[in-house]
Design a protein around this motif. Sequence first.
Motif, PDB file in Angstrom:
ATOM      1  N   GLY A   1      11.861  -1.876   3.946  1.00  0.00           N
ATOM      2  CA  GLY A   1      10.586  -1.481   4.528  1.00  0.00           C
ATOM      3  C   GLY A   1       9.511  -1.145   3.520  1.00  0.00           C
ATOM      4  N   HIS A   2       9.801  -1.344   2.242  1.00  0.00           N
ATOM      5  CA  HIS A   2       8.842  -1.024   1.179  1.00  0.00           C
ATOM      6  C   HIS A   2       8.435  -2.294   0.425  1.00  0.00           C
ATOM      7  CE1 HIS A   2      10.598   2.907   1.962  1.00  0.00           C
ATOM      8  NE2 HIS A   2       9.650   3.472   1.214  1.00  0.00           N
ATOM      9  N   VAL A   3       7.315  -2.199  -0.276  1.00  0.00           N
ATOM     10  CA  VAL A   3       6.895  -3.230  -1.221  1.00  0.00           C
ATOM     11  C   VAL A   3       6.437  -2.541  -2.494  1.00  0.00           C
ATOM     12  CG1 VAL A   3       6.176  -4.853   0.580  1.00  0.00           C
ATOM     13  CG2 VAL A   3       4.479  -3.302  -0.432  1.00  0.00           C
ATOM     14  N   ARG A   4       6.498  -3.292  -3.589  1.00  0.00           N
ATOM     15  CA  ARG A   4       5.936  -2.816  -4.856  1.00  0.00           C
ATOM     16  C   ARG A   4       4.734  -3.683  -5.206  1.00  0.00           C
ATOM     17  NH1 ARG A   4       8.874  -3.579 -10.597  1.00  0.00           N
ATOM     18  NH2 ARG A   4       7.752  -5.555 -10.357  1.00  0.00           N
ATOM     19  N   LEU A   5       3.620  -3.028  -5.452  1.00  0.00           N
ATOM     20  CA  LEU A   5       2.367  -3.719  -5.744  1.00  0.00           C
ATOM     21  C   LEU A   5       1.973  -3.464  -7.192  1.00  0.00           C
ATOM     22  CD1 LEU A   5      -0.787  -3.886  -3.503  1.00  0.00           C
ATOM     23  CD2 LEU A   5      -1.021  -3.120  -5.864  1.00  0.00           C
ATOM     24  N   ASN A   6       1.568  -4.516  -7.888  1.00  0.00           N
ATOM     25  CA  ASN A   6       1.147  -4.431  -9.283  1.00  0.00           C
ATOM     26  C   ASN A   6      -0.345  -4.115  -9.344  1.00  0.00           C
ATOM     27  OD1 ASN A   6       0.396  -4.898 -11.940  1.00  0.00           O
ATOM     28  ND2 ASN A   6       1.634  -6.729 -12.178  1.00  0.00           N
TER      29      ASN A   6
END
Length: 395
Positions: free
Chosen positions: A367-372
């Motif tokens: 349910g998460h994302v990592r954004l740069n």
Amino acid sequence: MTSIPHDTPGEPDPLRALGLEQLRRRTSMKWRTYPEDVLPLWVAEMDVPLAGPVVRAVTDALTLGDTGYPAGTAYAEALAAFAAVRWKWDGLDVRRTAIVPDVMLGVVEMIKLVTGPGDPVIVNPPVYPPFFQFVTHMDRRVVEAPLGADLRIDLAALEEVFRQATTGSGRAAFLLCSPHNPTGTVHTAAELASVAARAERYGVRVVADEIHAPLVAPGVPFVPYLSVPGAGRGLSLMSASKGWNLAGLKAAVAVAGPEAAADLDRLPEEVGHGPSHIGVIAHTAALREGTGWLDALLAGLQANRTLLTGLLAEHLPAIRPQPAEATFLAWLDCRALGLGDDPAQVFLDRGRVALSSGLPFGTGGAGHVRLNLATSPEILTEGVRRMAAALMTHL
């Protein structure tokens, strides 16, 4: 300790230097994995030109034909000087260092020094996916001690895992991510000292991945693991790679605590043949002369953190980011959006924006994302716009 020459104050923000057209000419993973209609905000590459001192050092080496095998301790000396000024730590003894190909391959070699096949290696998920991959491929067993709800190390849970992991065989390692990727958490001196005390109590060897150490937010102190009481048997991996965008110029430094010097002495000689000599030159120049550029980058990253918070509040208010204290990454809880366990796939398919899926980060990643964040404000704004558009399409 030798002081570090600083660049001219007031350097421009490197995150504002390159436009999308220039960036799409790059041939690295970030810009070649997806089709051109996808905006890449995923893998940990920064959208910046290199720091001037790095370009000059590498250009001079190429002009001279200085492209042989790495030698000497210049990189470790530059790191020690940087640590003394930046982190007020003068305990990095160059005699207890070794050059390794990069941080993750260095992690592998350190774990090999202090554990054997089948031994447990403890990690704090959600955490950098290669922690799982590299540990498994070297025939060790990953054991999870998940972060707490506040995304900090749960010391009580960690102690219980230490106890269980050392029952029987007695040998275990703790792979510490400091600062933590993906959350951007900076562990405090008290937290790290508590980790060290527990590690000593159960005989667990700590290997610290400190690759993001130069990337702490203004006003946040970074504490090297080996600087805290009780960490003398620890091993650390450091690099200029993330701070100055040098992933393609391979080189890192392994650092041993005073009581781990004998372990580092057992490092096979051939490991030192893996780093790039040009990489060593580039990293050394970054640490010695690239601090003005780094400070400009850190200011730009902080501005982007503020921008992202505002953009999400406006366009995706169900995502409530926890402000990161370090790294150029944002860990976003998207569970309230109703996009399932892998919202990154929805954002890619329907919004044409690439983010890192939370699933490979282990427990707590669904349910998460990592954004740069290491891009221009314009590209960051467009990225969030695409995320919002994907949500509208999904409804």
